[in-house]
Design a protein around this motif. Structure first.
Motif, PDB file in Angstrom:
ATOM      1  N   ASP A  60      -3.898  28.578   6.813  1.00 46.69           N
ATOM      2  CA  ASP A  60      -4.892  29.739   6.990  1.00 46.69           C
ATOM      3  C   ASP A  60      -5.017  29.954   8.497  1.00 46.69           C
ATOM      4  O   ASP A  60      -4.406  29.323   9.443  1.00 46.69           O
ATOM      5  N   GLY A  61      -5.817  31.268   8.993  1.00 48.71           N
ATOM      6  CA  GLY A  61      -5.944  31.496  10.256  1.00 48.71           C
ATOM      7  C   GLY A  61      -7.220  31.552  10.518  1.00 48.71           C
ATOM      8  O   GLY A  61      -8.008  31.199   9.777  1.00 48.71           O
ATOM      9  N   PRO A  62      -7.592  31.896  11.726  1.00 52.83           N
ATOM     10  CA  PRO A  62      -6.531  32.249  12.851  1.00 52.83           C
ATOM     11  C   PRO A  62      -5.669  31.065  13.222  1.00 52.83           C
ATOM     12  O   PRO A  62      -6.105  30.127  13.009  1.00 52.83           O
ATOM     13  N   ARG A  78       5.144  35.470  11.668  1.00 55.17           N
ATOM     14  CA  ARG A  78       4.604  36.789  11.436  1.00 55.17           C
ATOM     15  C   ARG A  78       5.079  37.536  10.131  1.00 55.17           C
ATOM     16  O   ARG A  78       4.196  37.777   9.362  1.00 55.17           O
ATOM     17  N   PRO A  79       6.351  37.622   9.686  1.00 51.47           N
ATOM     18  CA  PRO A  79       6.537  37.828   8.438  1.00 51.47           C
ATOM     19  C   PRO A  79       6.228  36.997   7.133  1.00 51.47           C
ATOM     20  O   PRO A  79       6.295  37.802   6.118  1.00 51.47           O
ATOM     21  N   LEU A  80       5.801  35.743   7.425  1.00 49.05           N
ATOM     22  CA  LEU A  80       5.334  34.866   6.587  1.00 49.05           C
ATOM     23  C   LEU A  80       4.113  34.776   6.123  1.00 49.05           C
ATOM     24  O   LEU A  80       3.717  34.513   5.137  1.00 49.05           O
ATOM     25  N   CYS A  81       3.331  35.070   7.166  1.00 47.85           N
ATOM     26  CA  CYS A  81       1.754  34.892   7.086  1.00 47.85           C
ATOM     27  C   CYS A  81       0.937  36.351   7.705  1.00 47.85           C
ATOM     28  O   CYS A  81       1.129  36.294   9.112  1.00 47.85           O
ATOM     29  N   ASP A  82       0.495  36.774   7.061  1.00 47.56           N
ATOM     30  CA  ASP A  82      -0.409  37.916   7.741  1.00 47.56           C
ATOM     31  C   ASP A  82      -1.573  37.547   8.244  1.00 47.56           C
ATOM     32  O   ASP A  82      -2.674  37.444   7.576  1.00 47.56           O
ATOM     33  N   LEU A  83      -1.726  36.815   9.217  1.00 47.23           N
ATOM     34  CA  LEU A  83      -2.804  35.979  10.054  1.00 47.23           C
ATOM     35  C   LEU A  83      -2.905  36.243  11.315  1.00 47.23           C
ATOM     36  O   LEU A  83      -1.841  36.646  12.011  1.00 47.23           O
ATOM     37  N   ASP A  84      -4.087  36.478  11.989  1.00 44.84           N
ATOM     38  CA  ASP A  84      -4.258  36.353  13.493  1.00 44.84           C
ATOM     39  C   ASP A  84      -3.447  35.070  14.146  1.00 44.84           C
ATOM     40  O   ASP A  84      -3.748  34.156  13.658  1.00 44.84           O
ATOM     41  N   ILE A  85      -2.724  35.458  15.359  1.00 44.24           N
ATOM     42  CA  ILE A  85      -2.219  34.178  15.923  1.00 44.24           C
ATOM     43  C   ILE A  85      -2.260  34.430  17.417  1.00 44.24           C
ATOM     44  O   ILE A  85      -2.391  35.559  17.935  1.00 44.24           O
ATOM     45  N   ASP A  86      -2.895  33.232  18.189  1.00 48.74           N
ATOM     46  CA  ASP A  86      -3.209  33.407  19.293  1.00 48.74           C
ATOM     47  C   ASP A  86      -2.044  32.391  20.093  1.00 48.74           C
ATOM     48  O   ASP A  86      -1.639  31.467  19.555  1.00 48.74           O
TER      49      ASP A  86
END
Length: 215
Positions: A60-62, A78-86
């Motif tokens: 889970d994110g972020p 990114r292509p695997l998870c539509d989550l915010d990444i820092d």
């Protein structure tokens, strides 16, 4: 002397890092050519292994990408998870390259060996590829990452297999047992079939676990 793209001297230099200053010098110089001279030349697969493991386990994110460098793990995730990444990294030059890829919500320039500028319990996932290796970042850095993680947050951290026990990572995870759950190790090849040179057969241990859901 011309650089051998299949066994760049920078890889040996990276494995010899001992201090944050060493790290800053090396990666500051390497940032612009890192993706080509290292990742492509050595068929670097570790970011993909970390990303797939995180996605398969329903992370889970972020998400905090620790030692994000030029953003290779973020690109794989990114292509695997539509989550915010820092992205967190010591090198501003590496982060600048990562930023140009449009992957990350936020860039955090920080030293993992010191107090981190992260809000407590703010991340639902923590991932890392190639940071816990031969260099200056040891297992104690995991403490600050746990503080920044939400209860139940999924961690997938790569650790160079050759140094997992010698540098204290095995002992660290044993000591963290009261704070983590579902801990297991997944061993992967760091480089793909296209790699050549002394490090081509290197393996990584993916330390996979969740921050304990209950205080």
């Amino acid at each position: 002397m011309a650089r051998d793209p299949k066994n760049p001297p920078d890889l040996d230099a990276a494995y010899a890092l001992e201090t944050p200053d060493d790290n800053l010098r090396l990666y500051g110089d390497w940032a612009d050519s890192y993706d080509h001279s290292f990742a492509q030349a050595m068929d670097y697969q570790l970011p993909t292994h970390v990303a797939r493991t995180f996605a398969e386990l329903g992370g889970d994110g972020p998400v905090l990408d620790v030692g994000a460098g030029t953003g290779l793990l973020g690109e794989a995730l990114r292509p695997l998870c539509d989550l915010d990444i820092d992205a967190l990294d010591l090198s501003g030059e590496m982060l600048a390259v990562a930023n140009s890829k449009g992957i990350y919500r936020k860039l955090i320039e920080a030293d993992l060996t010191k107090s981190l500028p992260l809000a407590p319990a703010s991340y639902g996932g923590v991932v890392s590829s190639g940071t816990f290796t031969h260099g200056h970042v040891g297992p104690d850095a995991i403490d600050g990452l746990l503080d920044a993680a939400k209860p139940g947050a999924l961690f997938v951290l790569s650790v160079n297999a050759e140094h997992f026990e010698a540098r204290g990572f095995a002992d660290k995870f044993e000591a963290l047992a009261p704070q983590i759950e579902d801990y297991h190790i997944k061993t992967v090849q760091i480089y793909g079939a296209g790699a050549e040179g002394d490090h081509a057969g290197s393996q990584g241990h993916l330390a996979v676990f969740r921050k304990h859901s209950h205080p």
